[in-house]
Structures are given as C-alpha cells and as structure tokens.
Design a protein around this motif. Structure first.
Motif, PDB file in Angstrom:
ATOM      1  N   ILE A   9       0.814  -1.218   0.000  1.00 42.55           N
ATOM      2  CA  ILE A   9       0.000   0.000   0.000  1.00 42.55           C
ATOM      3  C   ILE A   9       0.848   1.269   0.000  1.00 42.55           C
ATOM      4  N   THR A  12       0.488   3.683  -3.081  1.00 42.37           N
ATOM      5  CA  THR A  12      -0.851   3.832  -3.648  1.00 42.37           C
ATOM      6  C   THR A  12      -1.470   5.143  -3.171  1.00 42.37           C
ATOM      7  N   GLN A  14      -4.320   5.510  -1.687  1.00 41.95           N
ATOM      8  CA  GLN A  14      -4.849   5.312  -0.341  1.00 41.95           C
ATOM      9  C   GLN A  14      -3.733   5.308   0.696  1.00 41.95           C
ATOM     10  N   GLY A  15      -2.604   4.691   0.344  1.00 39.49           N
ATOM     11  CA  GLY A  15      -1.493   4.638   1.273  1.00 39.49           C
ATOM     12  C   GLY A  15      -0.900   6.008   1.551  1.00 39.49           C
ATOM     13  N   GLU A  17      -2.447   8.877   1.293  1.00 43.78           N
ATOM     14  CA  GLU A  17      -3.420   9.636   2.089  1.00 43.78           C
ATOM     15  C   GLU A  17      -3.431   9.165   3.532  1.00 43.78           C
ATOM     16  N   ALA A  18      -3.423   7.843   3.743  1.00 41.65           N
ATOM     17  CA  ALA A  18      -3.446   7.297   5.101  1.00 41.65           C
ATOM     18  C   ALA A  18      -2.198   7.693   5.871  1.00 41.65           C
ATOM     19  N   ARG A  93     -11.852   9.505   7.462  1.00 34.14           N
ATOM     20  CA  ARG A  93     -11.274   9.048   6.198  1.00 34.14           C
ATOM     21  C   ARG A  93     -10.296   7.899   6.435  1.00 34.14           C
ATOM     22  N   ASP A  96     -12.107   4.629   6.989  1.00 33.15           N
ATOM     23  CA  ASP A  96     -12.641   4.113   5.723  1.00 33.15           C
ATOM     24  C   ASP A  96     -11.575   3.325   4.970  1.00 33.15           C
ATOM     25  N   ILE A  97     -10.368   3.877   4.915  1.00 36.68           N
ATOM     26  CA  ILE A  97      -9.261   3.189   4.233  1.00 36.68           C
ATOM     27  C   ILE A  97      -8.889   1.920   4.984  1.00 36.68           C
ATOM     28  N   ASN A 216     -18.108  -1.206   3.128  1.00 38.67           N
ATOM     29  CA  ASN A 216     -16.811  -1.306   2.454  1.00 38.67           C
ATOM     30  C   ASN A 216     -16.918  -1.618   0.967  1.00 38.67           C
ATOM     31  N   HIS A 218     -16.939   0.494  -1.652  1.00 40.31           N
ATOM     32  CA  HIS A 218     -16.756   1.900  -1.979  1.00 40.31           C
ATOM     33  C   HIS A 218     -17.061   2.216  -3.435  1.00 40.31           C
TER      34      HIS A 218
END
Length: 229
Positions: A9, A12, A14-15, A17-18, A93, A96-97, A216, A218
C-alpha cells in the motif's frame, strides 16, 4: 507519528493519504472524551486512538485478525473525535481506508459475507424494501416479539409545506427510511421551512450510497453517488 507502510500500500493513493493522516496523530487522547464506544466499553482499542494504532499496524503489514476487524466494526463513524482533535486528524477518512484493507486481509466467514451482500442489495432498492415492509406490517401480529419490535406500525407521513423560499435544499427521495418512519421527511421540511429553506424533493433519486460505503463497497457507493449527481 512515525510510519513504515508495507509495500502493498506504500505508493498507492490510499497509502499516501493514510500516511499523511497517521503522521498528524500525536496520541494525546483528547479523542477518547467524545468517543461513544470508548465511553461505554472502556477498551482502548475501541477508542479512536486505539483504532488508529490498529490501522497503522495493519498498513505496516502486521497480521490482521478477526479481533482487529471487530474493533473497527464497532466504530460508529460518527466522527465526534474529530471535533476535539488538536492536530486535525481526519479519522473518518482513515477508518474508511483501514476497513477496506482489513476486509481484504482478513475475509469474513461466508455467511457474514452473504448477509452483508444481502444488506447492500436489499436495503438500497426502495421498491424491494417497501414491498417487504408492506408484507411485514400485515403479518406483524403473527411475528415473534423480537421481530415485531423491528417492524414499526404504519403512520401518517404528514403534510409537506408548499410555501416557496429563496433558499432551497435537495431532499433525496430514494431512501428506504420513509417506509419505516414516513413522518421524518415531512417534519424536516416543516423545520427547514420555518428557517426559510425550501426542501425540493428529488423524485428520481436512488440510494445516496451510504449503506454500501459503510459496508466497504466503496466503488458501488460511488456509483450510487454519481447516478444521483
């Protein structure tokens, strides 16, 4: 917070952002004061701080268990914790991830997957839910007590105000909620009308996507949102 995301991740969207969200958290604990599940259960892993730690470990490649998923499932996603966070952590957020990754790395039992799939496809189809509720109300006296409590009696929907206002807000008409509690929309329209806001009913709208998103799914939820837009 120091992070070392796993390769699956790390680069990516998502990664990235997380990781940005995780690094804002200083584990101060202010969030625990407004978290309903922590206040009731008193378990650190049922607090935003604890769940952030679980998500961090998951994204770093640590083993994911059913217990990990349980603590994330218990979160109401009410985001009350965000109102007290001095660092501005976007917990909603992040969870959610995290939930999607946990779902992929620790799949549920087949019967739980089936139940969630039925919820995602049944509750989001108004015509199907309305028909089921219509039948359930007529069979209500014959149902076991625990099921009777889940089938509210039919009530008058009330009258939507017809006065026009300069300020307007859309009311999506694709939700199944009016089938169970039909007076809510009319009451909301009266309250907004008293504030000088007219609710405009979007008759052709479908499900807003919230149900699928919180299960989940999405991409399916985003499709619901795109259709309504």
């Amino acid at each position: 917070m120091e992070t070392h995301l796993a390769d699956f991740i790390k680069n990516t969207a998502q990664g990235i952002e997380a990781e940005s969200i995780l690094r804002k958290c200083v584990h101060c604990g202010f969030c625990t004061a407004t978290c309903p599940t922590y206040k009731i259960l008193g378990d650190e892993l049922d607090s935003p701080r604890g769940r952030i730690y679980l998500i961090k470990r998951t994204l770093e490649g640590a083993p994911v268990t059913e217990k990990t998923r349980l603590h994330l499932d218990r979160c109401l996603t009410c985001r009350s914790c965000e109102t007290t966070c001095p660092s501005g952590v976007q917990y909603g957020r992040l969870v959610d991830i995290g939930r999607v990754v946990v779902e992929e790395r620790a799949p549920r039992d087949w019967h739980r997957q089936l139940m969630r799939a039925l919820l995602a496809d049944f509750i989001t189809r108004r015509w199907l839910f309305n028909s089921a509720m219509w039948i359930a109300r007529r069979l209500r006296p014959l149902l076991p007590r625990f099921l009777q409590d889940k089938v509210p009696k039919a009530r008058d929907a009330g009258v939507l105000p017809t006065r026009a206002h300069a300020r307007k807000m859309l009311l999506l008409d694709g939700c199944v909620q009016p089938s169970m509690l039909p007076a809510i929309n009319a009451a909301a329209a009266r309250v907004f009308g008293a504030l000088g806001i007219e609710l405009v009913v979007a008759r052709a709208a479908g499900c807003c996507g919230a149900i699928r998103f919180h299960l989940n799914r999405h991409e399916a939820a985003l499709n619901d949102m795109r259709r309504n837009i």
